[in-house]
Scaffold this active site. Structure first.
Site, PDB file in Angstrom:
ATOM      1  N   HIS A  67      -1.506   1.431   7.456  1.00  0.00           N
ATOM      2  CA  HIS A  67      -1.986   1.285   6.081  1.00  0.00           C
ATOM      3  C   HIS A  67      -1.893   2.643   5.386  1.00  0.00           C
ATOM      4  CE1 HIS A  67      -4.224  -0.169   2.683  1.00  0.00           C
ATOM      5  NE2 HIS A  67      -5.194   0.712   2.867  1.00  0.00           N
ATOM      6  N   CYS A 101       0.832  -1.213   0.000  1.00  0.00           N
ATOM      7  CA  CYS A 101       0.000   0.000   0.000  1.00  0.00           C
ATOM      8  C   CYS A 101       0.867   1.264   0.000  1.00  0.00           C
ATOM      9  CB  CYS A 101      -0.961   0.006   1.183  1.00  0.00           C
ATOM     10  SG  CYS A 101      -0.163  -0.155   2.787  1.00  0.00           S
TER      11      CYS A 101
END
Length: 344
Positions: A294, A18
């Site tokens: 994230h 990510c």
């Protein structure tokens, strides 16, 4: 217009990637860079050597896919392979720091299209007695003699560092380039303004004790003050909010930094009087903790003028008022040609 929504495609997460997806989407929405890649202008600028061009070709393929339709999910595996060939630290599938990745990626793209084929060995020292403007210009020319590319044209600026002796008052200035500015957060929690982070970055710092530099006039180590200002503003200004503090054992700082979406006035941080204003077009966000987090991206889509969230393979429209959050980690600003500015 059928191309209005091109660019609204996601990137597959191929195992903790990510951080890569977030940065790629931010760069894919960097208008001047995107156009340069889509028009394949880089092809004629690739340096003559076997491995040269592999990274920028692979990156251009990803960006081209992202902008050839909408609602697709693109697999960045081939691109990641080229990244790790250039920078082996990105081997494997561990979570990485997005700002670190951005620095390596830009440097790698630059290396592929550097206009300098053979770097000069020893550059002459710049005379300390020259005026600041001449010194700055000489320093910039020296940098370009080693590193000169379309990436440098876009992302690289110049900082002025002023060292002043507290004993004799003598001031010496040096100039160095920057690819981004890493801004300390003066407070761990609560709400801050971006201008407070910039003030903190440019504020006078006292160098004393072990940190005492040698004053070139006194010829001995003296207590000095040091401060930074911006001598040359880049077209694309990348601001990195230092949320992971080494002194805090990499504990994440969750302060909400208020930053303007339009008309960021940088003139107060300039070393020479000049109007300088920027508009935000992308943000790399980090949610969660240092060890399990994230990354996503918020990008202003040039075709529609709408903001979108790019969360790996998912792309959704968001309201501009949601762009500022305490997860913002890297801010991407483009220099505006207009003059109206807002201090924040």
């Amino acid at each position: 217009n059928s191309t209005t929504n091109n660019g609204l495609s996601g990137l597959r997460n191929i195992g903790n990637t990510c951080f890569l997806n977030s940065v790629v989407q931010c760069l894919s929405n960097t208008r001047i860079l995107k156009d340069y890649l889509l028009r394949k202008e880089f092809i004629t600028e690739i340096r003559n050597s076997e491995s040269r061009g592999a990274l920028i070709k692979s990156f251009a393929e990803v960006v081209t896919e992202l902008w050839s339709g909408e609602g697709k999910i693109i697999n960045p595996s081939a691109f990641k392979s080229q990244v790790q060939r250039y920078a082996p630290r990105f081997m494997g599938y561990n979570q990485q720091d997005a700002q670190e990745f951005l620095r390596y990626l830009l440097e790698g793209l630059h290396d592929d299209i550097n206009r300098v084929q053979i770097k000069p060995k020893n550059l002459p020292e710049i005379d300390d007695h020259l005026s600041d403007s001449v010194k700055s210009s000489e320093s910039w020319k020296q940098y370009l003699r080693c590193d000169n590319s379309r990436i440098v044209d876009l992302f690289v600026g110049q900082l002025k560092s002023t060292l002043q002796c507290t004993t004799c008052g003598h001031s010496s200035t040096t100039f160095e380039v920057f690819w981004d500015l890493s801004l300390p957060l003066p407070s761990r929690i609560g709400s801050l303004r971006l201008s407070q982070c910039l003030d903190h970055f440019t504020k006078e710092e006292v160098l004393d004790g072990d940190e005492m530099p040698t004053c070139s006039k006194c010829k001995t180590r003296r207590k000095c003050t040091k401060r930074f200002s911006i001598q040359k503003f880049p077209k694309i200004l990348v601001l990195h909010l230092k949320r992971f503090s080494p002194s805090e054992r990499y504990r994440k700082l969750t302060a909400n930094v208020e930053f303007p979406l339009t008309n960021l006035d940088m003139s107060a941080y300039s070393s020479t009087p000049q109007a300088c204003s920027y508009n935000l077009y992308a943000v790399s966000n980090h949610s969660g903790t240092t060890h399990s987090g994230h990354y996503t991206a918020y990008c202003l889509h040039a075709g529609s003028g709408q903001w979108y969230e790019f969360n790996d393979s998912r792309v959704t429209s968001i309201s501009p008022r949601n762009v500022v959050s305490n997860e913002a980690y890297i801010l991407f600003y483009e220099q505006s040609t207009g003059v109206t500015t807002s201090r924040l």
